[in-house]
Design a protein around this motif. Structure first.
Motif, PDB file in Angstrom:
ATOM      1  N   LEU A 273       0.819  -1.209   0.000  1.00  0.00           N
ATOM      2  CA  LEU A 273       0.000   0.000   0.000  1.00  0.00           C
ATOM      3  C   LEU A 273       0.852   1.258   0.000  1.00  0.00           C
ATOM      4  CD1 LEU A 273      -2.924  -0.785   2.471  1.00  0.00           C
ATOM      5  CD2 LEU A 273      -2.842  -1.035  -0.010  1.00  0.00           C
ATOM      6  N   ALA A 274       1.981   1.233   0.704  1.00  0.00           N
ATOM      7  CA  ALA A 274       2.821   2.432   0.783  1.00  0.00           C
ATOM      8  C   ALA A 274       4.220   2.050   1.229  1.00  0.00           C
ATOM      9  CB  ALA A 274       2.218   3.451   1.743  1.00  0.00           C
ATOM     10  N   ARG A 275       5.193   2.845   0.788  1.00  0.00           N
ATOM     11  CA  ARG A 275       6.573   2.742   1.275  1.00  0.00           C
ATOM     12  C   ARG A 275       6.858   3.980   2.098  1.00  0.00           C
ATOM     13  NH1 ARG A 275       6.577   0.841  -3.943  1.00  0.00           N
ATOM     14  NH2 ARG A 275       7.281  -1.310  -4.173  1.00  0.00           N
ATOM     15  N   LEU A 276       7.402   3.782   3.289  1.00  0.00           N
ATOM     16  CA  LEU A 276       7.593   4.871   4.240  1.00  0.00           C
ATOM     17  C   LEU A 276       9.081   5.059   4.480  1.00  0.00           C
ATOM     18  CD1 LEU A 276       4.859   3.713   6.775  1.00  0.00           C
ATOM     19  CD2 LEU A 276       4.555   5.202   4.801  1.00  0.00           C
ATOM     20  N   HIS A 277       9.640   6.130   3.965  1.00  0.00           N
ATOM     21  CA  HIS A 277      11.067   6.395   4.109  1.00  0.00           C
ATOM     22  C   HIS A 277      11.341   7.084   5.442  1.00  0.00           C
ATOM     23  CE1 HIS A 277      12.110   5.423  -0.123  1.00  0.00           C
ATOM     24  NE2 HIS A 277      10.845   5.776  -0.324  1.00  0.00           N
ATOM     25  N   GLY A 278      12.541   6.882   5.947  1.00  0.00           N
ATOM     26  CA  GLY A 278      12.921   7.523   7.197  1.00  0.00           C
ATOM     27  C   GLY A 278      12.517   6.689   8.403  1.00  0.00           C
ATOM     28  N   SER A 279      12.485   7.334   9.560  1.00  0.00           N
ATOM     29  CA  SER A 279      12.200   6.650  10.816  1.00  0.00           C
ATOM     30  C   SER A 279      10.710   6.395  10.968  1.00  0.00           C
ATOM     31  CB  SER A 279      12.700   7.502  11.994  1.00  0.00           C
ATOM     32  OG  SER A 279      12.323   6.928  13.225  1.00  0.00           O
ATOM     33  N   VAL A 280      10.346   5.177  11.350  1.00  0.00           N
ATOM     34  CA  VAL A 280       8.956   4.820  11.619  1.00  0.00           C
ATOM     35  C   VAL A 280       8.926   4.013  12.910  1.00  0.00           C
ATOM     36  CG1 VAL A 280       6.903   3.605  10.843  1.00  0.00           C
ATOM     37  CG2 VAL A 280       8.346   4.778   9.169  1.00  0.00           C
ATOM     38  N   TRP A 281       8.286   4.551  13.913  1.00  0.00           N
ATOM     39  CA  TRP A 281       8.153   3.835  15.172  1.00  0.00           C
ATOM     40  C   TRP A 281       6.887   2.995  15.213  1.00  0.00           C
ATOM     41  CZ3 TRP A 281      10.040   6.626  20.198  1.00  0.00           C
ATOM     42  CH2 TRP A 281      11.368   7.031  20.019  1.00  0.00           C
ATOM     43  N   GLU A 282       5.810   3.563  14.686  1.00  0.00           N
ATOM     44  CA  GLU A 282       4.517   2.894  14.784  1.00  0.00           C
ATOM     45  C   GLU A 282       3.585   3.459  13.724  1.00  0.00           C
ATOM     46  OE1 GLU A 282       1.094   1.954  18.201  1.00  0.00           O
ATOM     47  OE2 GLU A 282       2.622   3.485  18.541  1.00  0.00           O
ATOM     48  N   VAL A 283       2.698   2.624  13.222  1.00  0.00           N
ATOM     49  CA  VAL A 283       1.644   3.062  12.306  1.00  0.00           C
ATOM     50  C   VAL A 283       0.303   2.681  12.919  1.00  0.00           C
ATOM     51  CG1 VAL A 283       0.564   2.726  10.045  1.00  0.00           C
ATOM     52  CG2 VAL A 283       3.052   2.871  10.224  1.00  0.00           C
ATOM     53  N   ARG A 284      -0.558   3.685  13.049  1.00  0.00           N
ATOM     54  CA  ARG A 284      -1.908   3.453  13.543  1.00  0.00           C
ATOM     55  C   ARG A 284      -2.889   3.779  12.428  1.00  0.00           C
ATOM     56  NH1 ARG A 284      -1.925   5.537  19.843  1.00  0.00           N
ATOM     57  NH2 ARG A 284      -0.068   4.385  20.494  1.00  0.00           N
ATOM     58  N   ALA A 285      -3.959   3.021  12.352  1.00  0.00           N
ATOM     59  CA  ALA A 285      -4.872   3.133  11.217  1.00  0.00           C
ATOM     60  C   ALA A 285      -6.262   3.546  11.662  1.00  0.00           C
ATOM     61  CB  ALA A 285      -4.945   1.803  10.468  1.00  0.00           C
ATOM     62  N   ALA A 286      -7.018   4.115  10.728  1.00  0.00           N
ATOM     63  CA  ALA A 286      -8.442   4.355  10.935  1.00  0.00           C
ATOM     64  C   ALA A 286      -9.155   3.025  10.699  1.00  0.00           C
ATOM     65  CB  ALA A 286      -8.945   5.427   9.974  1.00  0.00           C
ATOM     66  N   ALA A 287      -9.744   2.470  11.743  1.00  0.00           N
ATOM     67  CA  ALA A 287     -10.282   1.108  11.675  1.00  0.00           C
ATOM     68  C   ALA A 287     -11.289   0.940  10.553  1.00  0.00           C
ATOM     69  CB  ALA A 287     -10.921   0.737  13.017  1.00  0.00           C
ATOM     70  N   GLY A 288     -12.117   1.946  10.314  1.00  0.00           N
ATOM     71  CA  GLY A 288     -13.149   1.834   9.304  1.00  0.00           C
ATOM     72  C   GLY A 288     -12.636   1.904   7.880  1.00  0.00           C
ATOM     73  N   LEU A 289     -11.353   2.258   7.709  1.00  0.00           N
ATOM     74  CA  LEU A 289     -10.784   2.386   6.370  1.00  0.00           C
ATOM     75  C   LEU A 289      -9.849   1.234   6.017  1.00  0.00           C
ATOM     76  CD1 LEU A 289      -9.903   6.211   6.328  1.00  0.00           C
ATOM     77  CD2 LEU A 289     -12.051   5.082   5.747  1.00  0.00           C
TER      78      LEU A 289
END
Length: 324
Positions: A273-289
């Protein structure tokens, strides 16, 4: 059904920051904690925005429909702040304790759970009232609310407590060693519960880790229903259920950016779905999406917003000195 897009490439975070009310993204599919700020990926896939100019103790949780971000701030007094991403307005509700985080929204979007290692509270956004939720002195690490909104699963360390939200005797589900519940651990039909675990690889795997997702069937004595092994992942986490037959993971391999990857329950990769460059500690999502996000392969260049006036000026000065 309306498709919601995530940008295929998200560049490194810009040097400047956008405050949450400068140009809100409207609806956000993901909130990314980069270790310093919260980065919102707008649902149209072409805008990203920063939340706050300083490190937030609570990176926040997106409402199920992605229209609001809730987080706890301690200054000047403990407050649950709910930011409206469509118009930039904010509402504040007194928080019972300091050092808390928003743990989970209820599916209705009218209530949410927040807390810290001392306890958990249910906040009604219509009345502003916070009621303590009895955990018998145990410390909540992660909370997942079932899709129907009547049950919650609370990760307290060695096991998960599953109980009616209105109160009642909990059922204890033992966790595998070093495993943790995900914020969107319930399957769409409310019958399975997913937990993630990172394990040391075998000698033949050339380093890295396996990310294992175990689905526990809460109607059949909590026996493992599926296990997804991803070889060679050096950092990863369970983000949520994509459908009854697939899950969304955050993964990073050696010398590669983080990716939001959809995998079948047998571990087969379906799409990125996506590539995330740089620092990523956590990804939180909108549950309905979670079930309707699509990769935006034909998107325009991602809009990083306009830097503050003072930073545009200093950037111009740096350019002038460089020319000389």
């Amino acid at each position: 059904m309306i498709d919601v897009y995530a940008p295929v490439e998200v560049p490194r975070c810009p040097d400047w920051t956008m405050s949450w009310d400068a140009d809100p993204p409207g609806r956000a599919a993901f909130a990314i904690d980069d270790g310093e700020q919260t980065l919102l990926l707008a649902a149209d896939g072409r805008r990203i925005r920063m939340v706050g100019a300083e490190r937030l103790d609570d990176p926040g949780q997106l409402s199920p429909d992605g229209t609001r971000l809730a987080l706890v701030v301690d200054r000047p007094v403990p407050t649950v702040a709910v930011l409206d991403l469509s118009d930039g307005s904010r509402r504040g509700f007194p928080a019972t304790v300091r050092g808390a985080e928003v743990l989970s929204w209820l599916p209705s979007g009218r209530r949410l759970l927040y807390g810290n290692d001392e306890g958990m509270y249910l906040l009604d956004l219509e009345t502003g009232r916070s009621d303590a939720y009895d955990l018998s002195g145990e410390e909540p690490r992660e909370v997942a609310v079932a899709p129907e909104g009547a049950r919650i699963a609370v990760d307290v360390g060695s096991y998960v407590r599953i109980a009616p939200l209105a109160g009642g005797p909990p059922v204890r589900v033992p966790l595998p060693e070093d495993a943790a519940l995900g914020a969107h651990g319930w399957s769409p039909d409310g019958r399975l519960l997913a937990v993630g675990r990172e394990i040391t690889p075998s000698r033949s795997q050339q380093g890295g880790f396996d990310l294992v997702i175990t689905a526990l069937d809460t109607e059949r004595g909590f026996r493992p229903a599926a296990q997804v092994s991803v070889v060679g992942v050096v950092a990863g986490a369970f983000v949520g259920w994509r459908s009854m037959h697939s899950i969304l993971l955050l993964e990073r391999r050696f010398d590669e950016p983080f990716r939001l990857v959809v995998r079948a329950l047998d571990g087969t990769e379906i799409e990125t779905l996506a590539r995330l460059h740089g620092s990523v500690w956590e990804v939180r999502a909108a549950a309905g999406l979670l079930e309707i996000v699509r990769p935006n392969t034909n998107s325009d260049e991602v809009d990083l917003g306009v830097p503050p006036r003072w930073q545009r000026m200093t950037g111009g000065l740096r350019g002038a000195f460089k020319k000389n």
